[in-house]
Design an enzyme around this catalytic site. Structure first.
Site, mmCIF file in Angstrom:
data_model
loop_
_atom_site.group_PDB
_atom_site.id
_atom_site.type_symbol
_atom_site.label_atom_id
_atom_site.label_comp_id
_atom_site.label_asym_id
_atom_site.label_seq_id
_atom_site.Cartn_x
_atom_site.Cartn_y
_atom_site.Cartn_z
ATOM 1 N N HIS A 59 0.903 -1.264 -0.126
ATOM 2 C CA HIS A 59 -0.097 -0.027 0.080
ATOM 3 C C HIS A 59 0.769 1.173 0.082
ATOM 4 C CE1 HIS A 59 -3.320 -2.451 1.949
ATOM 5 N NE2 HIS A 59 -3.138 -2.877 0.975
HETATM 6 C C1 LIG Z 1 0.398 -7.206 -4.420
HETATM 7 C C2 LIG Z 1 -0.949 -6.313 -3.962
HETATM 8 C C3 LIG Z 1 -1.776 -6.748 -3.358
HETATM 9 C C4 LIG Z 1 -2.835 -5.418 -2.890
HETATM 10 N N1 LIG Z 1 -3.936 -5.859 -2.292
HETATM 11 C C5 LIG Z 1 -4.700 -4.663 -2.127
HETATM 12 C C6 LIG Z 1 -6.054 -5.089 -1.618
HETATM 13 O O1 LIG Z 1 -6.519 -6.166 -1.133
HETATM 14 N N2 LIG Z 1 -6.999 -4.111 -1.585
HETATM 15 C C7 LIG Z 1 -6.736 -2.776 -1.890
HETATM 16 O O2 LIG Z 1 -7.588 -2.007 -1.601
HETATM 17 N N3 LIG Z 1 -5.483 -2.299 -2.257
HETATM 18 C C8 LIG Z 1 -4.685 -3.437 -2.402
HETATM 19 N N4 LIG Z 1 -3.431 -3.072 -3.080
HETATM 20 C C9 LIG Z 1 -3.094 -1.455 -3.606
HETATM 21 C C10 LIG Z 1 -3.651 -1.341 -4.798
HETATM 22 O O3 LIG Z 1 -3.532 -2.336 -5.813
HETATM 23 C C11 LIG Z 1 -3.414 0.304 -5.032
HETATM 24 O O4 LIG Z 1 -3.630 0.982 -4.112
HETATM 25 C C12 LIG Z 1 -3.740 0.558 -6.645
HETATM 26 O O5 LIG Z 1 -3.682 -0.312 -7.551
HETATM 27 C C13 LIG Z 1 -3.111 1.979 -6.952
HETATM 28 O O6 LIG Z 1 -3.696 2.571 -7.980
HETATM 29 P P1 LIG Z 1 -2.926 3.412 -8.873
HETATM 30 O O7 LIG Z 1 -3.643 3.785 -10.095
HETATM 31 O O8 LIG Z 1 -2.282 4.545 -7.948
HETATM 32 O O9 LIG Z 1 -1.634 2.420 -9.343
HETATM 33 P P2 LIG Z 1 -1.454 1.290 -10.119
HETATM 34 O O10 LIG Z 1 -2.580 0.431 -9.997
HETATM 35 O O11 LIG Z 1 -0.262 0.650 -9.751
HETATM 36 O O12 LIG Z 1 -1.366 1.609 -11.697
HETATM 37 C C14 LIG Z 1 -0.288 2.296 -12.090
HETATM 38 C C15 LIG Z 1 0.121 1.872 -13.605
HETATM 39 O O13 LIG Z 1 0.832 2.940 -14.186
HETATM 40 C C16 LIG Z 1 1.846 2.276 -15.184
HETATM 41 N N5 LIG Z 1 2.912 3.206 -15.172
HETATM 42 C C17 LIG Z 1 3.798 3.710 -14.202
HETATM 43 N N6 LIG Z 1 4.698 4.438 -14.727
HETATM 44 C C18 LIG Z 1 4.500 4.293 -16.104
HETATM 45 C C19 LIG Z 1 5.174 5.257 -17.286
HETATM 46 N N7 LIG Z 1 6.221 5.987 -17.062
HETATM 47 N N8 LIG Z 1 4.500 5.022 -18.443
HETATM 48 C C20 LIG Z 1 3.560 4.179 -18.604
HETATM 49 N N9 LIG Z 1 2.872 3.403 -17.526
HETATM 50 C C21 LIG Z 1 3.395 3.577 -16.318
HETATM 51 C C22 LIG Z 1 2.332 0.951 -13.949
HETATM 52 O O14 LIG Z 1 2.740 0.050 -14.934
HETATM 53 C C23 LIG Z 1 0.855 0.688 -13.439
HETATM 54 O O15 LIG Z 1 0.092 -0.208 -14.393
HETATM 55 C C24 LIG Z 1 -2.464 -3.961 -3.351
HETATM 56 C C25 LIG Z 1 -1.498 -3.916 -4.104
HETATM 57 C C26 LIG Z 1 -0.464 -4.877 -4.489
HETATM 58 C C27 LIG Z 1 0.780 -4.679 -5.385
#
Ligand SMILES: Cc1cc2nc3c(=O)[nH]c(=O)nc-3n(C[C@H](O)[C@H](O)[C@H](O)COP(=O)(O)OP(=O)(O)OC[C@H]3O[C@@H](n4cnc5c(N)ncnc54)[C@H](O)[C@@H]3O)c2cc1C
Length: 489
Positions: A422
């Site tokens: 997280h």
């Molecule tokens: C193993 C694991 C278990 C988890 N379990 C839970 C759970 O049970 N419940 C919960 O609420 N949360 C959980 N989380 C947390 C949750 O997944 C995250 O809070 C959420 O996905 C964050 O969303 P985001 O859009 O900020 O980033 P992300 O979902 O990480 O998406 C960001 C995306 O941007 C892409 N990216 C990054 N840099 C670049 C770039 N320079 N160019 C192009 N693309 C790029 C990445 O490849 C990625 O696909 C978990 C996370 C993990 C890793």
């Protein structure tokens, strides 16, 4: 899904343009793409990772780490101790690999964000209404039948101690009604197809290196395409949704630094393995019960527990613990997570692909991790564990209450395997210019058209699984953007 496949295969060019560029297709980027495309904007989503169809890799496996995690899942925030973290890197981002446990942001957390960071119009009731919509869109539901045995053991241990616990709902469907056959309603199943249906283009294996900004206005992004070719994408607006580590790194590489990447907030966890008399291991799923007696400071839950991960949890004291691995079918891994008061930094460094990340735990965090692991050990004994193996160097095997004091005495956070999944708060939103990197709806301060819309915006760690907070805020901000910038079409 064919339409999505077609779009990215066709887009193998070195110059593209769009009205709105969305960088990253995770929990923040995908709903942003769907809502904007449905409102008539010409949307292009670029995603660094690949599109990996669900079911083609085993959940929580090494294969999955290789294909869907950044750095094969080996990423670390430097500090004392260093803290291992993981980020999804694939279409759908973290939503494809995570546990799917859904928790709304608590009202008092939303009020704290509104008041301390001065987030304009952040109304808890409105945000909960948005959360309800998201819950429908991603099918948030409880299990249609009994939870797995490792999950029930958590509940039994908590019941024996009189501690509060509950079952977390998940974003899942259960087509045949069997609670073991859930299908995760991640972004590749929900908002990304919706975005594509509304005309958004989705380009995977395309990494944004830098956004070109002049006089506070961004005009294009420099990208690396899958075939190694460099490219440029021009746009009118850009939404940076790369997650709490990559988003600040992208902004810093683009010359934006004020309150960017200086306030990383996480939920650090420590772990143990518990051995039972019977075979209880479920290698491809995680428990849904969470123990909330000491929340929001401290919560307990269960982790992925296939044989490799059991071995990993025993590694810190392998010389004494290695015999247990023979019995991995009788074992499961559990964690104690804290809401940390510490903060970390994300720093992009010229010449390095990934940023340098640091994190500093406070004395209170360290004490909470110590008492958390001890209480979790007690919980597992009450659940019927015959042995408990805490994950820190020098740990004793705990066979009864009398061993708890020794384990607590020997524990030091610096000897423990601390990790987190997280990550948030690296570009906090709000009007408080001392604290915030972006305005109340995600527009990066001192820019005219660079928005952030992902976990980076959460002002601090919500104390619960964060994806619901990330999505509700992303939908709120996307709607505000649509109202402000009507599409020209
Ligand atoms: C193993 C694991 C278990 C988890 N379990 C839970 C759970 O049970 N419940 C919960 O609420 N949360 C959980 N989380 C947390 C949750 O997944 C995250 O809070 C959420 O996905 C964050 O969303 P985001 O859009 O900020 O980033 P992300 O979902 O990480 O998406 C960001 C995306 O941007 C892409 N990216 C990054 N840099 C670049 C770039 N320079 N160019 C192009 N693309 C790029 C990445 O490849 C990625 O696909 C978990 C996370 C993990 C890793």
């Amino acid at each position: 899904m064919n339409s999505v496949q077609q779009i990215w295969d066709d887009a193998n060019e070195s110059k593209m343009s769009c009205e709105v560029l969305i960088i990253g297709s995770g929990a923040g980027g995908s709903p942003t793409a769907a809502l904007l495309a449905e409102a008539g904007f010409d949307v292009l989503v670029v995603e660094e990772g690949r599109w990996v169809e669900q079911g083609t890799v085993a959940p929580f496996s090494l294969d999955q780490m290789e294909q869907q995690y950044r750095g094969g899942g080996v990423t670390v925030a430097l500090g004392l101790p260093s803290i291992a973290y993981t980020e999804g890197r694939c279409a759908g981002g973290g939503t494809e690999v995570n546990s799917g446990l859904y928790r709304r942001p608590p009202t008092e957390v939303v009020e704290r964000w509104r008041d301390r960071w001065d987030v304009r119009d952040l109304d808890p009731d409105e945000l909960m209404k948005t959360a309800t919509e998201v819950e429908t869109d991603i099918h948030v539901t409880h299990l249609p039948g009994p939870a797995s045995v490792p999950s029930q053991l958590l509940r039994q241990g908590a019941d024996a101690l009189g501690w509060k616990h509950d079952e977390s709902p998940r974003w899942m469907t259960y087509p045949d009604g069997n609670p073991r056959h859930g299908q995760r309603q991640s972004m590749t199943r929900t908002y990304l197809p919706r975005a594509a249906k509304a005309g958004a283009r989705i380009l995977t294996q395309c990494r944004v290196n830098k956004i070109n900004i002049s006089h506070a206005k961004a005009t294009s992004a420099d990208v690396s395409l899958a075939n190694g070719q460099a490219g440029t994408i021009s746009f009118k607006f850009v939404f940076v949704c790369g997650g709490a580590i990559q988003t600040p790194a992208i902004l810093q590489r683009s010359g934006l630094r004020k309150n960017i990447g200086q306030t990383l907030a996480i939920h650090p966890t420590v772990k143990l393995s518990a051995r039972f008399a019977d075979a209880i291991n479920v290698p491809d799923d995680v428990p849904v019960h969470q123990v909330k007696e000491f929340a929001p400071d401290l919560s307990f839950g269960g982790s992925a527990s296939h044989a490799g991960l059991i071995a990993l949890s025993l590694l810190d004291q392998w010389s004494d613990f290695k015999g247990a691995i023979e019995d991995w079918r009788n074992m499961a891994v559990y964690y104690a997570a804290i809401t940390s008061e510490g903060r970390g930094r994300v720093m992009s460094v010229p010449g390095l692909v990934d940023p340098v990340v640091t994190y500093r735990l406070t004395a209170r965090d360290r004490e909470l991790l110590r008492s958390g692991l001890s209480r979790l050990s007690l919980l597992m004994l009450e659940a019927g564990a015959t042995e408990v193996y805490p994950s820190f160097r020098g740990a004793p095997i705990i066979r009864g209450r009398k061993d708890l004091a020794l384990a607590q005495k020997r524990f030091s956070v610096n000897k423990a395997s601390v990790m987190t999944v997280h990550l948030c708060s690296t570009v906090p939103l709000g009007e408080n210019r001392q604290l915030c990197g972006a305005g109340s709806y995600g527009l990066v301060h001192e820019t005219k058209n660079v928005y952030v819309n992902d976990a980076s915006l959460l002002p601090d760690a919500p104390g619960v699984n964060p994806q619901a907070s990330v999505m509700a805020i992303a939908v709120r901000n996307a709607r505000h953007f649509i109202a402000q910038e009507k599409p020209h079409a």
